[in-house]
Design an enzyme around this catalytic site. Structure first.
Site, PDB file in Angstrom:
ATOM      1  NE  ARG A 163      -7.571  -8.502  -1.209  1.00 57.69           N
ATOM      2  CZ  ARG A 163      -7.101  -7.652  -2.126  1.00 57.69           C
ATOM      3  NH1 ARG A 163      -6.215  -6.722  -1.766  1.00 57.69           N
ATOM      4  NH2 ARG A 163      -7.499  -7.729  -3.384  1.00 57.69           N
TER       5      ARG A 163
ATOM      6  CE  LYS B 230      -4.185  -1.833   0.016  1.00 56.42           C
ATOM      7  NZ  LYS B 230      -5.100  -1.940   1.151  1.00 56.42           N
TER       8      LYS B 230
END
Length: 418
Positions: A396, A362
């Protein structure tokens, strides 16, 4: 050695079970350790929108039980009738005594407070499990790894498999399985800022063949990463087992996604409800959902909005034990807000549902470390280890093999019961 070398140190139990083990080393009488635990286990609770009268009752009753509560000076000085935040602390036994007393008092506000506190105390002890076909997950025993398979041309992580053939998609699934993945997450629409809009027909054409191809060679549970009812229905028919909804059953106009909820309820499959915010319909349609929202109390608001999604799911007929939560790292939050959510992840975990955390590659990692997307593995590993310590049940990730090792090592530290 001095005659009175007591070796005094401060103890920081990571979880209730660990504290019980330490107590049992000293208190050896059968069943006595559990009773001691309820006195030693200090629990701090943060409540919103408590009316002043109720807040003062809580404070007074906790003081009588060797606990305490913090309320606004405007409340205890009688200068305001507005609801207040309440920070309260007591040991587990005192909280249980408070709940029992409030449940016996015919005041709805006190009874509701007792019910919610009691539910949290139950979660602290029993986690439950989830069965998907022949697969059974017992929450809290180990961290599950969800491998990401993007069937898109424009994934932010540059790992899209849209142009790959079925053999390549199958091989990726098999590689993830061999590396230790517990489930696969299939998505046909990128959620990165500025991503192209994908029609329902396009998305189905991407995810259904991929799911069917994987099902021919791999039996790992598959989640469908979509908020579109038609796509989810087609994916479940093709062999998906779990629904991963980045909007937490909300729609662009902030109404509830009744169609999706009905499909999930009828199929009796688990759903992952992610926290997200959207400022405008245009932002929602074009995927620019990363613009930071204005939060007053980000953790309190994330918890409140996740609870709204939970309530709608339950009202729609989705079973309580089929609901999982995702705090939505990277969605509707600034990099600093994402870090803040991670720091206080244990608070979100206290809502009582299995928790999925997705930090892989991210932008907050890229900004913090000044690394491009392909160089964010070690930053991802750090966030995964921290998330597990803070209560994550599923992570995830893109880099399955490396993160499986991170999970197993962190599990050995965090979930050790010996």
């Amino acid at each position: 050695m001095p005659e009175f070398a007591y070796n005094i140190r401060q103890y920081y139990p990571q979880q209730r079970a660990e504290l019980l083990q330490v107590i049992a080393q000293i208190e050896t009488y059968p069943n006595a350790a559990e009773r001691v635990l309820t006195k030693a286990n200090l629990i701090m609770l943060h409540c919103d929108q408590v009316d002043p009268h109720t807040a003062m009752i809580v404070k007074q009753e906790l003081l009588a039980l060797d606990g305490d509560a913090l309320v606004s000076p405007h409340v205890y000085l009688g200068q305001s009738s507005n609801p207040t935040k309440l920070l309260a602390w007591a040991n587990e036994r005192s909280w249980r005594a408070l709940c029992a007393k409030f449940q016996a008092i015919p005041l709805p506000a006190l009874q509701a407070l007792a019910q919610q506190i009691g539910a949290l105390l139950v979660h602290n002890q029993a986690r439950g499990s989830l069965k998907l076909g022949s697969t059974q997950w017992h929450w809290g025993q180990k961290t599950l790894v969800m491998g990401i398979l993007n069937v898109t041309p424009d994934s932010f992580s540059n790992d899209g498999l849209l142009e790959a053939g079925q053999i390549q998609i199958q091989q990726q699934a098999l590689d993830f399985a061999a590396a230790g993945a517990d489930m696969l997450d299939i998505g046909g629409e990128s959620t990165r800022p500025g991503a192209s809009i994908v029609s329902i027909e396009q998305e189905i054409a991407r995810v259904v063949p991929a799911i069917q191809a994987i099902r021919q060679v791999c039996q790992l549970p598959i989640s469908i990463d979509s908020y579109k009812a038609e796509v989810v229905a087609a994916a479940l028919a093709a062999g998906a087992n779990v629904v991963n909804d980045i909007w937490g059953l909300r729609q662009a106009d902030d109404s509830w996604n009744t169609a999706l909820a009905q499909i999930v309820a009828q199929a009796q499959v688990p759903i992952i409800l992610m926290h997200n915010r959207v400022s405008t319909v245009e932002q929602f349609a074009h995927g620019t959902n990363y613009a930071a929202s204005n939060y007053g109390d980000i953790i309190g608001e994330v918890c409140a909005e996740l609870r709204q999604s939970i309530d709608f799911a339950l009202q729609s007929g989705i079973a309580n034990d089929l609901i999982l939560l995702d705090p939505g790292i990277g969605f509707g939050k600034s990099p600093e807000q994402n870090l803040q959510v991670l720091r206080q992840l244990r608070t979100i975990a206290s809502l009582g549902y299995p928790l999925l955390v997705g930090t892989s590659r991210k932008s907050m990692i890229g900004i913090t470390l000044n690394r491009p997307v392909e160089q964010r593995l070690w930053g991802t590993a750090a966030t995964v280890a921290y998330a597990i310590q803070a209560g994550a049940d599923i992570v995830r990730v893109h880099d399955v093999a490396a993160i499986v090792d991170v999970c197993r090592m962190t599990d050995a530290l965090v979930r050790h019961e010996g």
